[in-house]
Design a protein around this motif. Structure first.
Motif, PDB file in Angstrom:
ATOM      1  N   ILE A 128       0.817  -1.209   0.000  1.00 29.20           N
ATOM      2  CA  ILE A 128       0.000   0.000   0.000  1.00 29.20           C
ATOM      3  C   ILE A 128       0.859   1.271   0.000  1.00 29.20           C
ATOM      4  O   ILE A 128       0.448   2.317   0.512  1.00 29.20           O
ATOM      5  N   LEU A 131      -0.479   4.707  -1.053  1.00 29.25           N
ATOM      6  CA  LEU A 131      -1.392   5.491  -0.203  1.00 29.25           C
ATOM      7  C   LEU A 131      -0.663   6.539   0.638  1.00 29.25           C
ATOM      8  O   LEU A 131      -1.314   7.345   1.312  1.00 29.25           O
ATOM      9  N   LEU A 139      -9.603   7.557   2.984  1.00 30.28           N
ATOM     10  CA  LEU A 139      -9.361   6.148   2.653  1.00 30.28           C
ATOM     11  C   LEU A 139     -10.632   5.324   2.831  1.00 30.28           C
ATOM     12  O   LEU A 139     -11.543   5.698   3.567  1.00 30.28           O
ATOM     13  N   SER A 140     -10.648   4.186   2.168  1.00 30.95           N
ATOM     14  CA  SER A 140     -11.761   3.242   2.347  1.00 30.95           C
ATOM     15  C   SER A 140     -11.597   2.520   3.683  1.00 30.95           C
ATOM     16  O   SER A 140     -10.537   2.597   4.322  1.00 30.95           O
ATOM     17  N   GLN A 143      -8.698   0.078   3.548  1.00 32.99           N
ATOM     18  CA  GLN A 143      -7.420   0.795   3.517  1.00 32.99           C
ATOM     19  C   GLN A 143      -7.055   1.307   4.910  1.00 32.99           C
ATOM     20  O   GLN A 143      -5.908   1.230   5.343  1.00 32.99           O
ATOM     21  N   ARG A 144      -8.049   1.810   5.622  1.00 34.49           N
ATOM     22  CA  ARG A 144      -7.781   2.312   6.980  1.00 34.49           C
ATOM     23  C   ARG A 144      -7.358   1.187   7.915  1.00 34.49           C
ATOM     24  O   ARG A 144      -6.523   1.362   8.796  1.00 34.49           O
ATOM     25  N   MET A 146      -5.666  -1.398   7.009  1.00 31.28           N
ATOM     26  CA  MET A 146      -4.265  -1.665   6.664  1.00 31.28           C
ATOM     27  C   MET A 146      -3.335  -0.643   7.309  1.00 31.28           C
ATOM     28  O   MET A 146      -2.230  -0.974   7.743  1.00 31.28           O
ATOM     29  N   HIS A 173      -5.464  -8.717   0.128  1.00 31.40           N
ATOM     30  CA  HIS A 173      -4.910  -7.993   1.266  1.00 31.40           C
ATOM     31  C   HIS A 173      -4.884  -8.839   2.534  1.00 31.40           C
ATOM     32  O   HIS A 173      -4.000  -8.687   3.366  1.00 31.40           O
TER      33      HIS A 173
END
Ligand SMILES: Nc1ncnc2c1ncn2[C@@H]1O[C@H](COP(=O)(O)OP(=O)(O)OP(=O)(O)O)[C@@H](O)[C@H]1O
Ligand SMILES: [Mg+2]
Length: 262
Positions: A128, A131, A139-140, A143-144, A146, A173
């Motif tokens: 990632i 990002l 972020l989605s 994503q958050r 991660m 992921h």
């Protein structure tokens, strides 16, 4: 030297919320440096409560030994240097760029340049890196999650406690996160304890599996010994089968809810 001197060892852990005792005299371990343990169990079994108790968050009694030292005698900041805890849900996102948010999780003692290099490296290894400059607030959900994991990882703790680290992630992921967790364990000797609901992931990645049920440690051992037809019925109330796939890996097949036959 005994395992008690080197690993993580929890004894007699009890946690209450008000008058309600959720965890009562739980003992777990020793868990050796470099070992990955999956903590499984139904909703409300007490998994998050156990992780928080080990991390020293909230009120609990009992002892947590790491490398022979009693962590419960340390101040919370000293304990937090050794144990990183990633909660099940993330706090509200702020507009800080990802790279800054990850750097801020790292101890100030390493200096800004090192912190930035390590933050980029961790983001890259988790796939990632792209990002880094984005604001956290844009972020989605996955994503958050991660990023929260990256924040725990860059602290380079001796013990990494992950509460459902893959719950919001797509398959690729999920694999990234579990691969990286195992790599950290093997490379740095990190002790990883991850709460998972995905029994397939636990079978694939955990060295040992702990089962929590109604606040009690129901079982702790090698994945093949723990994940059985009987356990699925007793702990989860499902009828399932454990079989080996064509490549020899253990797989779980769910047939439906378990109906006891008398
Ligand atoms: N802050 C709180 N105040 C009161 N009771 C709580 C609190 N947090 C959790 N509990 C109770 O403690 C028990 C264990 O909760 P915990 O969050 O540890 O479960 P869990 O195994 O992590 O479940 P899940 O899989 O749903 O995350 C539950 O009965 C829950 O209602
Ligand atoms: Mg939980």
């Amino acid at each position: 030297m005994s395992m008690h001197d080197t690993g993580l060892f929890v004894t007699d852990l009890s946690v209450s919320y008000g008058r309600k005792k959720v965890i009562s005299s739980l003992s777990l371990g020793p868990i050796a440096p470099g070992e990955v343990v999956a903590l499984l169990g139904p909703n409300a079994a007490g998994k998050s409560t156990v992780l928080r108790g080990i991390a020293g968050l909230g009120r609990s009694t009992g002892r947590v030994f790491l490398g022979g030292n009693d962590l419960t005698r340390l101040s919370l900041p000293e304990r937090a240097k050794r144990i990183a805890y990633m909660p099940q849900s993330q706090p509200p996102a702020i507009g800080l760029p990802v790279i800054e948010a990850v750097m801020s999780a790292r101890s100030a003692s390493v200096g800004r340049k090192t912190a930035m290099e390590e933050a980029f490296d961790a983001l890259e290894r988790l796939g990632i890196g792209h990002l880094a400059m984005q604001p956290l607030s844009e972020l989605s959900g996955g994503q958050r999650q991660m990023i929260a994991l990256t924040q725990a990882i860059v602290r380079q703790p001796a013990v990494l406690l992950l509460d459902e680290p893959t719950s919001a992630l797509d398959l690729r992921h999920q694999i990234h996160v579990m691969d990286y967790s195992v790599a950290m364990a093997r490379e740095r000797g990190t002790i990883v304890v991850a709460v998972l609901h995905d029994i397939g992931l636990a079978l694939r990645y955990a060295d040992r599996i702990a089962i929590l049920q109604n606040g009690h440690l129901q079982a702790f051992g090698n994945p093949e010994d723990i994940v059985t037809q009987q356990m699925l019925a007793e702990v989860y109330g499902i009828a399932g089968r454990i079989e080996r796939c064509s490549q020899g890996r253990i797989q779980m097949i769910v047939d439906g809810p378990f109906h006891a036959t008398h």
